[in-house]
Design an enzyme around this catalytic site. Sequence first.
Site, PDB file in Angstrom:
ATOM      1  N   ASP A 315       0.751  -1.171   0.078  1.00 40.34           N
ATOM      2  CA  ASP A 315      -0.096  -0.045  -0.389  1.00 40.34           C
ATOM      3  C   ASP A 315       1.151   1.549  -0.150  1.00 40.34           C
ATOM      4  OD1 ASP A 315      -2.581  -1.332  -0.064  1.00 40.34           O
ATOM      5  OD2 ASP A 315      -2.523  -1.672   2.111  1.00 40.34           O
ATOM      6  N   GLU A 318       3.193   0.721  -3.638  1.00 45.41           N
ATOM      7  CA  GLU A 318       2.804   1.036  -4.919  1.00 45.41           C
ATOM      8  C   GLU A 318       1.479   2.267  -5.287  1.00 45.41           C
ATOM      9  OE1 GLU A 318       2.742  -4.067  -6.085  1.00 45.41           O
ATOM     10  OE2 GLU A 318       0.788  -3.131  -4.958  1.00 45.41           O
ATOM     11  N   ASN A 398     -10.479  -0.531   0.016  1.00 41.62           N
ATOM     12  CA  ASN A 398     -12.062  -0.887   1.642  1.00 41.62           C
ATOM     13  C   ASN A 398     -11.236  -0.409   2.531  1.00 41.62           C
ATOM     14  OD1 ASN A 398      -9.388  -2.916   0.634  1.00 41.62           O
ATOM     15  ND2 ASN A 398     -10.519  -4.140   1.697  1.00 41.62           N
ATOM     16  N   TYR A 399      -9.294  -0.707   2.890  1.00 42.57           N
ATOM     17  CA  TYR A 399      -9.387  -0.743   4.395  1.00 42.57           C
ATOM     18  C   TYR A 399      -8.911   0.881   4.496  1.00 42.57           C
ATOM     19  CZ  TYR A 399      -9.067  -5.278   5.971  1.00 42.57           C
ATOM     20  OH  TYR A 399      -9.100  -6.274   6.418  1.00 42.57           O
TER      21      TYR A 399
END
Length: 711
Positions: A315, A318, A398-399
């Site tokens: 995360d 990228e 989503n997180y």
Amino acid sequence: MSILERLKQLNAHLYGLNQPPHPFDPLSNTEIEYATAIVREKHGQLKYNAVTLNEPLKKEMLAWLADEKNAPRPRRKAEVVAIDKSFALYDGIVDLVDGKVIAWEGLEGVQPMITMEDLQATEILVRKDPKVIEQCLILGILEKDMDKVYCDPWTIGYDERFGSDVRLQQALMYYRPGIDDMQYAYPLDFCPVVNTETGEIIHIDIPDVRRPVNTFGSNYNPADIEKEGGYRTDLKPLNITQPEGVSFTMDGRNISWQNFNFHIGFNGREGIVLNNITYNDKGNVRPLFYRMSLAEMVVPYGNPEHPHHRKHAFDLGEYGGGYMTNSLSLGCDCKGSIHYLDAKFSNRAGAAVTIKNAVCIHEEDAGILFKHTDYRDDSVIVTRGRKLVVSQIFTAANYEYCVYWIFHQDATIQLEIKLTGILNTYAMGLGEDTKGWGIEVHPGVNAHNHQHLFCLRLDPQIDGQKNTVFQVDATPAAAPVGSAENKYGNAFYANRTKYTKVKESISDYEGSTTRTWDICNTNKVHPYSGKFPSYKLVSREAPRLLPKEGSLVWKRAGFARHAIHVTPYADGQLNPAGRHVCQTSGEPSRGLPEWIADGSANIEDEDIVVWHTFGITHFPAPEDFPVMPAEPLSLLLRPRHFFLRNPALDVPPSYSSTPNQVASQWKGIMDRSDEASKLAFGPAGVCCSEGGPGTAESVNSAGPFVFKKLE
């Protein structure tokens, strides 16, 4: 006057101010646009992937920090990542003082970060593509309802069918029947592969057994909660006030609080970066850490079925924890008296954009700092602590990741991360076996097992630049029970193992010995304990990387193979998975595995960097859906043999009564005949009625303690 000339004038004005930018400060909007204008002048029209501060060389920076008036100020430089019309990738460095491109390198076999603009373009693309529409029709979604189709674009990780020469994304597909429905309850079973640069879908991965669109929604918005009985009504207001303001001071992005002083930086990849952390020990300013940051993270998923093996998101490397950061709001993300810092980035066209309130700085009550009651006479001292919190929250599809850098009054530094948001989900058929790789968290919704593994990068300067790391294990004495040395068998000690070479430092957490790591200055000795002054890394949430050795994610996320690595400091070694992470195969090794490959470099009494991988292994459950309660994980950096004694003794007590005060108070009560007065006190004379310990009348955590006397 051209735009470049105008920006050059603005930039020169910025540097000519009495207080030019601190060398650690992130680039300003003017600097970002000046940098891209300089590149455009030399290399034509490009698409900008990242424009960020090129951090000063450590040697130059240390010299300037030691003598800011006389030492040369490190030059302001910008790092530029850009893509040309042929989709070739370039790394560049721009000198913002001279207005020149001083480095420009074409790269092959790697791809840059996926930007928010890339993600948004992919979602628009999939709704219009005939091949996607065809798959939706097969699942019963009509073409007129394609506006209800959504996707989470991810980097593709690595897929041997497509390699690294074309910039790709994989689109994890969802459906949203109504505008307020939560799409993760309606996962779709196919996965398009998108060429990011050409805007084409080059392939769609389709399972052998199709799974229908779910018909069971699960929402968390207020209207749906009201349908289920409404919100709780028994919560009373909880107010946080600081009527006299905060206890920290800001000088630009330098902050001073409770003997700590440090600089708060920010970049698109790591988010918050803390530099030059020092502690004022009774007038002696002692260096602690030159730089600390979250350097990388990986989220490997545990479903081996194609194409889920590609789901292992880096995360930070990228997408960028800074680029994905939220704009924080008072009373929701942060409470109290808040100081905010903005974040400034470049968009695709090279123009500056600002994320308001990207960093939140505030104080919180921290509970008991220390306390002792003497049972002999009920004398007591209790001191409540407070903490300084520097935080950001970023959303990775989503997180949500809530990152809190916390400073305590006893000189402890804490990193806490809270994981919340929504589980990544996949479609499942009625009665389908998850095979143990996931859990049915809601009818028709499969949430796969996964890990969240973070890499903390610590550049220590414990009382100086030369440091050594010791592994510390709680160990029973070797001498057997009944021996002269250990007659009763109860002896144990701290077994300290010094890391002298890089290969010796490659280690894992061991719970049975409550393993910790001491970062020491071995050139000094504590006058009482005879031990080296140090900061101890206490981290008990450090699971091993579960994908097997030789697996794709094992090769790509080499930093996560072990909990600890120590390397000699080298300028530019900031990214443990490599500078450009997208679509790497892990062969050859990049980043930390490359830097430790030899293993023979000396790390004893050297300028070192400590890399620590920690995190959680998440087996989802229905309680995590539709939105996940925050799950915290934390680590501490604690001073050991660093101070002569408890460094928080000068924090004003919240309540204190010495034995002498208790005795005097008790005598005053006994001299009175008023029985009611006597009953108002405990056996040693400490007030235990209203106004006693712990009440507003006796507690003062911001100033001198109060001892309530009997009138």
